[in-house]
Enzyme design. Structure first.
Site, PDB file in Angstrom:
ATOM      1  N   ASN A  12       0.861  -1.181   0.000  1.00 36.91           N
ATOM      2  CA  ASN A  12       0.000   0.000   0.000  1.00 36.91           C
ATOM      3  C   ASN A  12       0.901   1.236   0.000  1.00 36.91           C
ATOM      4  O   ASN A  12       1.507   1.559   1.023  1.00 36.91           O
ATOM      5  CB  ASN A  12      -0.887  -0.031   1.261  1.00 36.91           C
ATOM      6  CG  ASN A  12      -1.740   1.210   1.388  1.00 36.91           C
ATOM      7  OD1 ASN A  12      -1.842   2.009   0.464  1.00 36.91           O
ATOM      8  ND2 ASN A  12      -2.355   1.380   2.554  1.00 36.91           N
ATOM      9  N   LYS A  14       0.042   4.281  -0.271  1.00 38.29           N
ATOM     10  CA  LYS A  14      -0.620   5.458   0.318  1.00 38.29           C
ATOM     11  C   LYS A  14      -0.387   6.679  -0.576  1.00 38.29           C
ATOM     12  O   LYS A  14      -0.387   6.548  -1.789  1.00 38.29           O
ATOM     13  CB  LYS A  14      -0.126   5.679   1.749  1.00 38.29           C
ATOM     14  CG  LYS A  14      -0.207   4.405   2.591  1.00 38.29           C
ATOM     15  CD  LYS A  14      -0.027   4.649   4.045  1.00 38.29           C
ATOM     16  CE  LYS A  14      -0.009   3.315   4.771  1.00 38.29           C
ATOM     17  NZ  LYS A  14      -0.047   3.442   6.211  1.00 38.29           N
ATOM     18  N   HIS A  98      -9.468   0.575   4.622  1.00 38.08           N
ATOM     19  CA  HIS A  98      -8.212   0.767   5.366  1.00 38.08           C
ATOM     20  C   HIS A  98      -8.490   1.641   6.592  1.00 38.08           C
ATOM     21  O   HIS A  98      -9.315   2.546   6.534  1.00 38.08           O
ATOM     22  CB  HIS A  98      -7.177   1.422   4.443  1.00 38.08           C
ATOM     23  CG  HIS A  98      -5.803   1.439   5.050  1.00 38.08           C
ATOM     24  ND1 HIS A  98      -5.412   2.396   5.948  1.00 38.08           N
ATOM     25  CD2 HIS A  98      -4.750   0.596   4.904  1.00 38.08           C
ATOM     26  CE1 HIS A  98      -4.167   2.147   6.328  1.00 38.08           C
ATOM     27  NE2 HIS A  98      -3.742   1.058   5.710  1.00 38.08           N
ATOM     28  N   GLU A 100      -7.016   4.062   7.823  1.00 33.06           N
ATOM     29  CA  GLU A 100      -6.869   5.514   7.599  1.00 33.06           C
ATOM     30  C   GLU A 100      -8.122   6.091   6.947  1.00 33.06           C
ATOM     31  O   GLU A 100      -8.482   7.236   7.190  1.00 33.06           O
ATOM     32  CB  GLU A 100      -5.608   5.789   6.766  1.00 33.06           C
ATOM     33  CG  GLU A 100      -4.360   5.583   7.621  1.00 33.06           C
ATOM     34  CD  GLU A 100      -3.118   5.192   6.849  1.00 33.06           C
ATOM     35  OE1 GLU A 100      -3.096   5.325   5.611  1.00 33.06           O
ATOM     36  OE2 GLU A 100      -2.155   4.738   7.506  1.00 33.06           O
ATOM     37  N   GLU A 169      -5.320  -5.633  10.288  1.00 26.46           N
ATOM     38  CA  GLU A 169      -4.326  -4.590  10.536  1.00 26.46           C
ATOM     39  C   GLU A 169      -4.655  -3.881  11.855  1.00 26.46           C
ATOM     40  O   GLU A 169      -5.482  -2.957  11.877  1.00 26.46           O
ATOM     41  CB  GLU A 169      -4.348  -3.555   9.410  1.00 26.46           C
ATOM     42  CG  GLU A 169      -4.015  -4.124   8.054  1.00 26.46           C
ATOM     43  CD  GLU A 169      -3.444  -3.052   7.129  1.00 26.46           C
ATOM     44  OE1 GLU A 169      -2.349  -3.266   6.618  1.00 26.46           O
ATOM     45  OE2 GLU A 169      -4.085  -1.994   6.967  1.00 26.46           O
ATOM     46  N   GLY A 175       2.294   1.800  10.767  1.00 23.61           N
ATOM     47  CA  GLY A 175       3.229   2.916  10.662  1.00 23.61           C
ATOM     48  C   GLY A 175       3.893   3.295  11.972  1.00 23.61           C
ATOM     49  O   GLY A 175       4.519   4.348  12.078  1.00 23.61           O
ATOM     50  N   SER A 214       3.367  -2.561  10.278  1.00 25.16           N
ATOM     51  CA  SER A 214       4.825  -2.536  10.479  1.00 25.16           C
ATOM     52  C   SER A 214       5.511  -3.850  10.102  1.00 25.16           C
ATOM     53  O   SER A 214       6.453  -4.288  10.773  1.00 25.16           O
ATOM     54  CB  SER A 214       5.170  -2.118  11.910  1.00 25.16           C
ATOM     55  OG  SER A 214       4.691  -0.807  12.170  1.00 25.16           O
TER      56      SER A 214
HETATM   57  C1  PEP Z   1      -0.756  -0.144   5.971  1.00 25.55           C
HETATM   58  O1  PEP Z   1      -0.838   1.040   5.751  1.00 25.55           O
HETATM   59  O2  PEP Z   1      -1.633  -0.900   5.533  1.00 25.55           O
HETATM   60  C2  PEP Z   1       0.370  -0.621   6.769  1.00 25.55           C
HETATM   61  C3  PEP Z   1       0.319  -1.836   7.227  1.00 25.55           C
HETATM   62  O3  PEP Z   1       1.397   0.276   6.988  1.00 25.55           O
HETATM   63  P1  PEP Z   1       2.828  -0.058   7.667  1.00 25.55           P
HETATM   64  O4  PEP Z   1       3.353  -1.326   7.048  1.00 25.55           O
HETATM   65  O5  PEP Z   1       3.681   1.133   7.334  1.00 25.55           O
HETATM   66  O6  PEP Z   1       2.591  -0.210   9.133  1.00 25.55           O
END
Ligand code: PEP
Length: 264
Positions: A12, A14, A98, A100, A169, A175, A214
């Site tokens: 992703n 973003k 997601h 976000e 997630e 992040g 992460s």
């Molecule tokens: C994501 O945005 O779906 C995600 C898992 O981000 P990160 O790997 O940076 O934690």
């Protein structure tokens, strides 16, 4: 990992790499995926780079996802993009719900379900995201929250002949550099598969459940070793070909030897 489901590694991007640098990254990854025959690899560039990245990946096994889709098929929805438009731009996948988007754009479970349905109607494969906040985890409400989020779209994915992916997630791991441990991830993945299994065994066995939060080259292998973790949705580490490639290689290395060689 499990021998009946091919590992899926999705990146992703973003709001990053929306132009030429995204196309260059897609090109690097498209080459890399040819050395990973047992892994399905997907990238989700911003809208502005979708068509160019799809063109760059044409004829390779690297597939393209959008990061969002509108629930309606067309009409007066300024600034929105429909599933059919994403297909036309070269997408086969779409990330839906997601955290976000739930957090900053007010996407509720109902809206996420509508988007899962719209994706399937357009013949896009949704990667439907679920996850609890830190307050929910600390309040011992993780499974209750994830169950509510999954139940919002479970009938829709059960009714479809397209095998979808679900990404677990935990919001507190996205992040932040904090990641769920393999046993924490496995507990939630197994619960999700259990709810799917109460619908039908076929739904439970065909749905790929990805972990996200992460994921990096150095923690991927331990996460992928869990029976119900079928891959990863990767944010930050997907912006670098070497890091994303290392995560995909960790999945490839764990593929049970009995696994089919045939790409999905
Ligand atoms: C994501 O945005 O779906 C995600 C898992 O981000 P990160 O790997 O940076 O934690």
């Amino acid at each position: 990992m499990n021998e009946t489901r091919r590992p899926l590694i999705a990146g992703n991007w973003k709001m990053n790499r929306g132009g030429a640098s995204g196309v260059a990254l897609a090109g690097e990854l498209a080459k890399l995926v040819s050395s990973l025959p047992h892994v399905d690899m997907v990238i989700a560039p911003p809208y502005t780079a979708l068509a160019a990245c799809a063109h760059e990946c044409d004829g390779t096994r690297l597939e393209i996802a959008a990061q969002n889709v509108h629930a309606q098929q067309s009409g007066a929805f300024t600034g929105e993009i429909s599933g059919a438009m994403l297909v036309e731009a070269g997408c086969r996948w779409v990330i839906v719900g997601h955290s976000e988007r739930r957090q900053y754009s007010g996407e509720t479970d109902e809206i996420v379900a509508e988007k899962v349905e719209a994706s399937l109607r357009a013949r896009l494969v949704p990667i439907a995201c679920v996850g609890e906040t830190i307050a929910e985890r600390e309040g011992d409400r993780t499974l209750e929250v994830i169950e509510r989020q999954v139940r919002a779209f479970i009938d829709i994915i059960d009714a479809s002949d397209v095998p979808v992916a679900i990404a677990y997630e935990p919001v507190w791991a996205i992040g932040t550099g904090r990641t769920a441990g393999p046993s924490e991830a496995q507990e939630v993945h197994a619960a999700i598969r259990g709810w799917l299994g109460r619908k039908t065994t076929a739904l439970a066995s065909r749905t790929r459940i990805l972990y996200g939060g992460s994921v990096k080259a150095d923690n991927a292998r331990a996460l992928f070793a869990s029976a119900d973790v079928d891959g990863a949705l990767v944010g930050g580490a997907s912006l670098d070909a070497a890091s994303f490639g290392a995560i995909a290689r960790a999945a490839e290395a764990l593929v049970p030897r009995a696994h089919s060689n045939e790409p999905a």
